[in-house]
Scaffold this active site. Structure first.
Site, PDB file in Angstrom:
ATOM      1  N   GLU A   1       0.543  -1.458  -0.086  1.00 35.13           N
ATOM      2  CA  GLU A   1      -0.407   0.483   0.082  1.00 35.13           C
ATOM      3  C   GLU A   1       0.831   0.887   0.167  1.00 35.13           C
ATOM      4  O   GLU A   1       1.894   0.836   0.394  1.00 35.13           O
ATOM      5  CB  GLU A   1      -0.900  -0.162   0.953  1.00 35.13           C
ATOM      6  CG  GLU A   1      -2.026   0.922   1.789  1.00 35.13           C
ATOM      7  CD  GLU A   1      -2.644   0.879   2.380  1.00 35.13           C
ATOM      8  OE1 GLU A   1      -4.123   1.975   2.995  1.00 35.13           O
ATOM      9  OE2 GLU A   1      -2.404   0.588   3.738  1.00 35.13           O
TER      10      GLU A   1
ATOM     11  N   GLU B   1      -7.822  11.077   2.442  1.00 33.54           N
ATOM     12  CA  GLU B   1      -7.670  10.207   3.226  1.00 33.54           C
ATOM     13  C   GLU B   1      -8.192  11.162   5.317  1.00 33.54           C
ATOM     14  O   GLU B   1      -7.451  12.170   5.189  1.00 33.54           O
ATOM     15  CB  GLU B   1      -6.988   9.282   4.010  1.00 33.54           C
ATOM     16  CG  GLU B   1      -7.612   8.670   5.054  1.00 33.54           C
ATOM     17  CD  GLU B   1      -6.440   7.415   4.963  1.00 33.54           C
ATOM     18  OE1 GLU B   1      -6.891   6.506   5.693  1.00 33.54           O
ATOM     19  OE2 GLU B   1      -5.254   7.604   4.580  1.00 33.54           O
TER      20      GLU B   1
END
EC number: 3.2.1.8
Length: 242
Positions: free
Chosen positions: A138, A228
């Site tokens: 990720e 985010e």
């Protein structure tokens, strides 16, 4: 004898009635106790990564006009809307975690152009977000906000900025293949601003991750310009990627 039989019958009936009343009372009290037990409370997990916990809302993603988009949300509320081309907007309120945006699937070592037209409320990260497989990684490139934590590896210069590279292992955490153990690669600059055209040369980041990350760099999965936010934040972003 007749009198004694009568008294014995009375005693027997009194005892029988008392027994019935005792059983009934016990049943009623037992029923009350069951109703007074508190219902179990459902709790959500702590924030782990861009992927939400298994007990949160599942993935929401798709394509629109040839562009890939993705939105994850844990707690609170969040929605994504799409303008023309690579334009998108995300509104979110009181989220435990949300990560979403627009881009490509699969990703590549492209130069990502973007413009954050509007950004309000609170957030943690705006930049490039993506995944690889084999190995499962990720990755983040933070243009606004920051993504740190884990082990500092080195710094790289790209697009006129200096980025700090951190890597961190996630163990038994949610991922694009389900619960898994994987590595995060995180580059942080954080000095971008709204209203300006910017670019991110992903090849510079990927080459550094591949040579210095320790786990190499896998096969591309999706790659998006993303926002985010976690920890009960609320806000709004309108951005365009190309």
């Amino acid at each position: 004898m007749k009198s004694n039989t009568f008294l014995s019958e009375v005693a027997r009936r009194v005892t029988f009635c008392a027994t019935i009343m005792l059983v009934a009372t016990s049943s009623i009290l037992s029923g009350c106790n069951k109703r007074s037990v508190a219902e179990p409370q459902t709790t959500t997990g702590d924030r782990q990564s861009g992927f939400v916990q298994d007990n949160a809302k599942p993935e929401d993603q798709g394509t629109v006009n040839g562009w890939f988009w993705s939105l994850y949300r844990e707690g609170g509320s969040a929605s994504i809307t799409h303008g023309s081309g690579g334009n998108f907007a995300i509104s979110y309120s009181n989220v435990n975690d949300v990560v979403g945006g627009k881009g490509w699937n699969p990703g590549s070592a492209r130069t990502v152009g973007y413009n954050v037209g509007a950004l309000s409320g609170s957030y943690n990260f705006v930049g490039v977000y993506g995944w690889t497989t084999s190995p499962l990684i990720e990755y983040y490139v933070a243009e606004m906000g920051s993504v740190t934590g884990g082990t500092y590896i080195n710094s790289i210069s790209s697009d006129g900025h200096s980025y700090s590279f951190y890597k961190q292992q996630r163990v038994n955490a949610p991922s694009i293949i389900g619960t898994a153990t994987f590595w995060q690669y995180k580059d942080t600059w954080g000095g971008s601003s709204t209203g300006s055209n910017r670019s991110i040369n992903m090849a510079n980041h990927i080459n550094n991750w591949r040579s210095r990350g320790g786990q190499g760099f896998g096969s591309y999965n999706y790659q998006i310009l993303a926002l985010e936010a976690w920890g009960g934040k609320s806000g709004y972003i309108n951005a365009t990627v190309w």
